[in-house]
Design a protein around this motif. Structure first.
Motif, PDB file in Angstrom:
ATOM      1  N   GLN A 387     -15.483 -21.166  32.043  1.00  0.00           N
ATOM      2  CA  GLN A 387     -14.044 -21.187  32.342  1.00  0.00           C
ATOM      3  C   GLN A 387     -13.535 -20.178  33.156  1.00  0.00           C
ATOM      4  O   GLN A 387     -12.523 -20.284  33.898  1.00  0.00           O
ATOM      5  CB  GLN A 387     -13.292 -21.328  30.849  1.00  0.00           C
ATOM      6  CG  GLN A 387     -11.968 -21.456  30.906  1.00  0.00           C
ATOM      7  CD  GLN A 387     -11.158 -21.515  29.700  1.00  0.00           C
ATOM      8  OE1 GLN A 387     -12.031 -21.616  28.430  1.00  0.00           O
ATOM      9  NE2 GLN A 387      -9.856 -21.761  29.442  1.00  0.00           N
ATOM     10  N   SER A 390     -14.272 -20.650  36.687  1.00  0.00           N
ATOM     11  CA  SER A 390     -13.457 -21.771  37.366  1.00  0.00           C
ATOM     12  C   SER A 390     -12.386 -21.548  37.931  1.00  0.00           C
ATOM     13  O   SER A 390     -11.481 -22.182  38.791  1.00  0.00           O
ATOM     14  CB  SER A 390     -13.137 -22.691  36.241  1.00  0.00           C
ATOM     15  OG  SER A 390     -12.071 -22.368  35.529  1.00  0.00           O
ATOM     16  N   ARG A 391     -11.656 -20.218  37.820  1.00  0.00           N
ATOM     17  CA  ARG A 391     -10.611 -19.705  38.486  1.00  0.00           C
ATOM     18  C   ARG A 391     -10.773 -19.394  39.693  1.00  0.00           C
ATOM     19  O   ARG A 391     -10.060 -19.098  40.887  1.00  0.00           O
ATOM     20  CB  ARG A 391      -9.888 -18.421  37.863  1.00  0.00           C
ATOM     21  CG  ARG A 391      -9.384 -18.930  36.390  1.00  0.00           C
ATOM     22  CD  ARG A 391      -8.893 -17.544  35.737  1.00  0.00           C
ATOM     23  NE  ARG A 391      -8.076 -16.689  36.337  1.00  0.00           N
ATOM     24  CZ  ARG A 391      -7.740 -15.445  35.764  1.00  0.00           C
ATOM     25  NH1 ARG A 391      -7.972 -14.958  34.900  1.00  0.00           N
ATOM     26  NH2 ARG A 391      -7.033 -14.598  36.833  1.00  0.00           N
ATOM     27  N   GLU A 416      -0.286 -26.566  36.478  1.00  0.00           N
ATOM     28  CA  GLU A 416      -0.830 -27.036  35.218  1.00  0.00           C
ATOM     29  C   GLU A 416      -2.226 -26.078  35.326  1.00  0.00           C
ATOM     30  O   GLU A 416      -2.463 -25.641  33.911  1.00  0.00           O
ATOM     31  CB  GLU A 416      -1.699 -28.745  35.435  1.00  0.00           C
ATOM     32  CG  GLU A 416      -2.061 -28.998  34.161  1.00  0.00           C
ATOM     33  CD  GLU A 416      -2.639 -30.273  34.169  1.00  0.00           C
ATOM     34  OE1 GLU A 416      -2.626 -30.857  32.907  1.00  0.00           O
ATOM     35  OE2 GLU A 416      -2.805 -30.860  35.286  1.00  0.00           O
ATOM     36  N   PRO A 417      -3.027 -25.617  36.272  1.00  0.00           N
ATOM     37  CA  PRO A 417      -3.903 -24.748  36.053  1.00  0.00           C
ATOM     38  C   PRO A 417      -3.589 -23.321  35.418  1.00  0.00           C
ATOM     39  O   PRO A 417      -4.132 -22.678  34.763  1.00  0.00           O
ATOM     40  CB  PRO A 417      -4.611 -24.512  37.297  1.00  0.00           C
ATOM     41  CG  PRO A 417      -4.077 -25.690  38.043  1.00  0.00           C
ATOM     42  CD  PRO A 417      -2.999 -26.119  37.457  1.00  0.00           C
ATOM     43  N   ARG A 419      -0.993 -22.978  33.661  1.00  0.00           N
ATOM     44  CA  ARG A 419      -0.671 -23.013  31.988  1.00  0.00           C
ATOM     45  C   ARG A 419      -2.172 -23.136  31.155  1.00  0.00           C
ATOM     46  O   ARG A 419      -1.909 -22.446  30.228  1.00  0.00           O
ATOM     47  CB  ARG A 419       0.078 -24.531  31.680  1.00  0.00           C
ATOM     48  CG  ARG A 419       1.537 -24.457  32.368  1.00  0.00           C
ATOM     49  CD  ARG A 419       2.332 -25.398  31.766  1.00  0.00           C
ATOM     50  NE  ARG A 419       1.735 -26.890  32.409  1.00  0.00           N
ATOM     51  CZ  ARG A 419       2.031 -27.532  33.328  1.00  0.00           C
ATOM     52  NH1 ARG A 419       2.842 -26.570  34.292  1.00  0.00           N
ATOM     53  NH2 ARG A 419       1.350 -28.257  33.674  1.00  0.00           N
ATOM     54  N   ILE A 420      -3.111 -23.726  31.748  1.00  0.00           N
ATOM     55  CA  ILE A 420      -4.185 -23.754  30.850  1.00  0.00           C
ATOM     56  C   ILE A 420      -4.750 -22.311  30.928  1.00  0.00           C
ATOM     57  O   ILE A 420      -5.411 -22.088  29.685  1.00  0.00           O
ATOM     58  CB  ILE A 420      -5.458 -24.621  31.694  1.00  0.00           C
ATOM     59  CG1 ILE A 420      -4.973 -26.200  31.748  1.00  0.00           C
ATOM     60  CG2 ILE A 420      -6.534 -24.717  31.361  1.00  0.00           C
ATOM     61  CD1 ILE A 420      -5.393 -27.157  32.669  1.00  0.00           C
ATOM     62  N   HIS A 421      -4.854 -21.560  31.844  1.00  0.00           N
ATOM     63  CA  HIS A 421      -5.232 -20.141  31.974  1.00  0.00           C
ATOM     64  C   HIS A 421      -4.345 -19.182  31.384  1.00  0.00           C
ATOM     65  O   HIS A 421      -4.726 -18.015  31.392  1.00  0.00           O
ATOM     66  CB  HIS A 421      -5.778 -19.718  33.184  1.00  0.00           C
ATOM     67  CG  HIS A 421      -7.233 -20.719  33.574  1.00  0.00           C
ATOM     68  ND1 HIS A 421      -8.295 -20.260  33.332  1.00  0.00           N
ATOM     69  CD2 HIS A 421      -7.218 -21.599  34.329  1.00  0.00           C
ATOM     70  CE1 HIS A 421      -9.315 -21.013  33.766  1.00  0.00           C
ATOM     71  NE2 HIS A 421      -8.480 -21.919  34.204  1.00  0.00           N
ATOM     72  N   LYS A 422      -3.052 -19.786  31.058  1.00  0.00           N
ATOM     73  CA  LYS A 422      -1.838 -18.803  30.433  1.00  0.00           C
ATOM     74  C   LYS A 422      -1.713 -17.640  31.364  1.00  0.00           C
ATOM     75  O   LYS A 422      -1.570 -16.596  30.760  1.00  0.00           O
ATOM     76  CB  LYS A 422      -2.236 -18.338  29.019  1.00  0.00           C
ATOM     77  CG  LYS A 422      -2.547 -19.441  28.125  1.00  0.00           C
ATOM     78  CD  LYS A 422      -2.812 -18.851  26.619  1.00  0.00           C
ATOM     79  CE  LYS A 422      -3.031 -20.367  25.762  1.00  0.00           C
ATOM     80  NZ  LYS A 422      -3.539 -19.763  24.509  1.00  0.00           N
ATOM     81  N   GLN A 429       6.117 -20.170  36.975  1.00  0.00           N
ATOM     82  CA  GLN A 429       5.594 -21.305  37.316  1.00  0.00           C
ATOM     83  C   GLN A 429       6.188 -22.034  38.455  1.00  0.00           C
ATOM     84  O   GLN A 429       5.915 -22.549  39.537  1.00  0.00           O
ATOM     85  CB  GLN A 429       5.076 -22.346  36.276  1.00  0.00           C
ATOM     86  CG  GLN A 429       4.110 -21.712  35.316  1.00  0.00           C
ATOM     87  CD  GLN A 429       3.802 -22.421  33.895  1.00  0.00           C
ATOM     88  OE1 GLN A 429       4.336 -23.917  33.892  1.00  0.00           O
ATOM     89  NE2 GLN A 429       3.490 -22.079  32.968  1.00  0.00           N
TER      90      GLN A 429
END
Length: 610
Positions: A387, A390-391, A416-417, A419-422, A429
């Motif tokens: 995880q 993946s960034r 969206e990416p 938000r997933i990784h906060k 955003q």
């Protein structure tokens, strides 16, 4: 078939064709005053990009446009028959009998629940009224005619058991079942690998010569046009802008749009003498003139390795005993090793089934390897680091529409990416989405619109913007431009090159388009059956291809020059071998030799012997 016999077959004649579609505001004209003829034994290509009216014209010939929302005026004649005045019943009898069509995607055209042989036989029975036993014999004969090996044995196999090229051969067999007077081929090779494309084009031409058919070939690929067409009709937004023999138009195109189409086609050998990737010249469709292309200087930093892949393998079990013992596996990727430096583009080329996309998914962590290791920026890719890594590595997929959630606005999709990784607040955003849209050449105002409101090229730019949201070091572009029109393809490729230079990105560019690969890559890796068979600097691979498979890929590229039409007998009439191996199979040890600095070639096995 003699010339006398051939001339008995009727040709196609279209004159004054106008097609309009009904919408909420009234009628919208999509084809205007179209007219051309196709003689028996002749191939005419309708050329143009998406939205030009090519496929609509073909569907009007077949009578497949919806009657309630379509208005058609003019004349479409097949021999002495006026098709626009025929009843639906008469048109149904004509389709598949006197007029046949090959569609772009064979998998969506074939019934997945019927075996291949029965689908061919079904058409024969429907139009020729013969028994099932006779139809089966004829279907096998047609399968042999389109060069499907072991036709009798493969009669009972299903579409999913055939490769893309073999499925397209099945579509050609169905189309030819009743010896039609007219064959319409609507982008029949767009989704195919370059070697399979060459085989299918040769096959269509060979069968045309035998049967004396008129062929209407619809495409946006000018290289394909040069290979197959006697004459061409160039369409732009529903209008014919140029018409003539293929040789004349290629030698002396007059309309700016035709010039732009011809000039946007990448040609093998155009990068000879240049060591750095170069952007495409973007042509103005109103003037035919090229905007001055920016010159990029290589910024590869070999001292910083972004990606290090060693002995990567993945095998998928496909057969097991009742006790769970694996009896067969797909060896999708086998002992792949490669590196990627900062600012470098490594292209991975090969046909479908060679392991290109699987390698990309292994690198991004979307698949788990059976063996080997992947390091991103010096950190190993493991289940506990996937995880966070993946960034640093992101992927651009082939189909931008399938890659975007239709329920999310463009702005939400891009962020969206985050938000997933906060990584950002709601306000941040919005600002990031606006900035990224601007960076990929789109207006920030589109952030509140949805994917269906954009063209294919615009959607791919949106996907690129989303990829950049996490500021990755490595981007995997998996056939990211193969589905785009030539001019849009050039724009997206130029965008990727500019972003690479600006942000020092490393690119893995997965493709089967050798001409595009030559234009944009620093190094090239050629894959076959899950293995790298040749890897080295781009100039070395294209100027001195050593492995037989590399040579086969390069030789199959269509040349956009009618005077250099390929000798059809030089193209190997084969498909890629199956990667399925017995459960206890142990791959042989492979050895590589260095042909020139950095240019490594796998020793060719006996299967490549002449």
């Amino acid at each position: 078939m003699s010339i006398a016999e051939t001339t008995k077959k009727p040709g196609l004649s279209i004159s004054g064709l106008n097609i309009s579609f009904r919408n909420k505001d009234g009628w919208t004209s999509v084809v205007r005053n179209l007219g051309f003829d196709i003689a028996p034994g002749e191939t005419v290509a309708i050329v143009g990009e998406s939205g030009s009216g090519k496929s609509v014209t073909a569907l009007s010939v077949l009578g497949l446009l919806p009657q309630q929302s379509t208005r058609i005026e003019g004349s479409i004649r097949l021999g002495d028959k006026e098709l626009l005045s025929l009843s639906p019943k008469a048109l149904k009898a004509l389709r598949g009998n006197e007029i046949a069509m090959i569609f772009q995607e064979p998998m969506t055209s074939l019934n997945p629940t019927m075996c291949i042989g029965d689908q061919i036989a079904e058409s024969i029975i429907a139009h020729r009224g013969i028994s099932k036993a006779e139809a089966k014999v004829e279907a096998i004969r047609l399968m042999e005619k389109v060069h499907i090996p072991s036709a009798a044995r493969r009669y009972g196999e299903y579409p999913h058991q055939f490769s893309g090229g073999m499925r397209q051969r099945v579509m050609i067999a169905i189309a030819l079942a009743c010896k039609p007077a007219l064959l319409i081929a609507d982008e029949p090779t767009t989704a195919l690998d370059v070697t399979i494309q060459a085989q299918v084009l040769n096959l269509i031409k060979e069968l045309q010569e035998e049967e004396g058919m008129a062929v209407l070939f619809i495409t946006h690929d000018m290289g394909v046009v040069a290979e197959v067409a006697d004459r061409m009709v160039v369409m732009y937004r529903g209008d014919v802008v140029e018409e003539g023999t293929t040789t004349e138009i290629f030698a002396n195109a007059r309309h700016p749009y035709t010039k732009a189409l011809l000039s946007a086609v990448p040609q093998l050998g155009s990068m000879s003498g240049s060591s750095d990737p170069q952007p495409f010249a973007i042509y103005d469709i109103n003037t035919g003139l090229a905007a001055e292309a920016s010159v990029l200087k290589s910024t590869v930093d070999t001292s910083e390795i972004l990606l290090d892949v060693k002995d990567l393998s993945v095998r998928f079990p496909v057969q097991q005993t009742i006790l769970g013992k694996v009896t067969a596996r797909v060896h999708a990727v086998e002992n792949v090793s490669l590196t990627l430096a900062r600012g470098e583009t490594l292209a991975i080329v090969g046909e479908s089934g060679s392991g290109k996309s699987t390698t990309g998914k292994l690198i991004t962590g979307l698949l788990h390897p059976t063996a080997g290791k992947v390091e991103i920026c010096g950190k190993p890719m493991r289940s506990d680091t996937r995880q966070s890594l993946s960034r640093s590595v992101q992927m651009i997929f082939q189909d931008p529409f399938a890659s975007l959630n239709p329920r999310l606005t463009v702005g939400r999709a891009i962020t969206e990416p985050l938000r997933i990784h906060k990584l950002a607040t709601e306000k941040e955003q919005d600002e990031i989405a606006a900035s990224l849209l601007t960076r990929v050449g789109l207006s920030p105002d589109i952030a509140k619109r949805y994917p269906h409101e954009f063209s294919g090229g615009q959607r791919q730019r949106i996907c690129v913007a989303r990829t950049l949201a996490l500021k990755p070091s490595v981007i995997i572009a998996d056939e990211a431009v193969s589905a785009l029109d030539v001019s849009v393809k050039a724009q997206v490729v130029n965008l990727l090159l500019e972003l690479q230079q600006e942000m020092q990105l490393g690119f893995i560019f997965i493709s089967h388009d050798m001409a595009v690969v030559e234009r944009i890559s620093h190094r090239v890796a050629v894959m076959y059956l899950g293995e790298i068979v040749e890897i080295g600097p781009r100039a070395a691979i294209f100027s001195n291809p050593v492995h037989p498979y590399t040579r086969r890929l390069i030789e199959a590229v269509p040349v956009p020059d009618p005077s250099r039409r390929r000798d059809r007998h030089k193209i190997a009439d084969s498909e890629i071998r199956s990667p399925v191996r017995p459960g206890d199979y142990v791959p042989p040890a492979r050895s590589y030799r260095e042909v020139s600095p950095g240019h490594l070639v796998q020793d060719a096995g006996p299967e490549w012997a002449a």
